[in-house]
Enzyme design. Structure first.
Site, PDB file in Angstrom:
ATOM      1  N   PRO A  38       0.922  -1.088  -0.079  1.00 47.91           N
ATOM      2  CG  PRO A  38       0.034  -1.012   2.163  1.00 47.91           C
ATOM      3  CD  PRO A  38       0.670  -1.906   1.297  1.00 47.91           C
ATOM      4  CG  HIS A  39       1.829   2.866  -3.309  1.00 48.38           C
ATOM      5  ND1 HIS A  39       1.583   1.508  -3.786  1.00 48.38           N
ATOM      6  CD2 HIS A  39       1.710   3.705  -4.473  1.00 48.38           C
ATOM      7  CE1 HIS A  39       1.256   1.414  -4.845  1.00 48.38           C
ATOM      8  NE2 HIS A  39       1.200   2.796  -5.449  1.00 48.38           N
TER       9      HIS A  39
END
Length: 148
Positions: A65-66
């Site tokens: 996740p970013h």
């Protein structure tokens, strides 16, 4: 860019227990906010917005996740090995047990893509992933994540 420029030992977590993808993103946002002196309310929505474009579950039990944030000036990461795998809507439909949260500065040009590629390469290395899954504690998880 290398993983050791993004991740510090205090941000390697072993045995995190989460019931869902949403709960995990909330917890990671909370921890990142504390480390960065930001509000979790500035981080969590950015992560959720990115997930609406498509899951960051990249396969083989790994999620990355970013999000990009105006409030930071360098890439920041948290590496977590979950106690039990959770559904992350990954590309291969496998549950996720290794998660690397990556927060990137909005202003930087090529650095965010370089950071994302660096982390993805390390996590997708079968030997590195196996070592991360075998790590008995946070220090061993951090060491397993470091480039050789």
């Amino acid at each position: 860019m290398t993983v050791d420029q993004i991740l510090v030992p205090a941000d390697a977590l072993v045995g995190l227990r989460m019931a869902s993808k949403g709960a995990l993103l909330e917890e990671l946002a909370r921890r990142a906010a504390g480390a960065l002196g930001l509000s979790a309310g500035a981080i969590y929505p950015a992560l959720v917005r990115r997930e609406t474009l498509g899951s960051t579950g990249i396969g083989d039990g790994i999620a990355l996740p970013h999000a990009r944030l105006d409030a930071i000036t360098r890439p920041y990461g948290i590496l977590a090995r979950l106690r039990e795998p959770i559904d992350f809507e990954a590309v291969d439909d496998r549950p996720v047990d290794l998660v690397f949260l990556l927060l990137l500065p909005t202003a930087a040009e090529g650095e965010p893509l370089n950071a994302l590629a660096c982390v993805a390469r390390r996590l997708r290395d079968p030997e590195a992933a196996a070592a991360m899954r075998a790590a008995r504690d946070a220090a061993a998880l951090y060491e397993a994540a470091m480039p050789r």
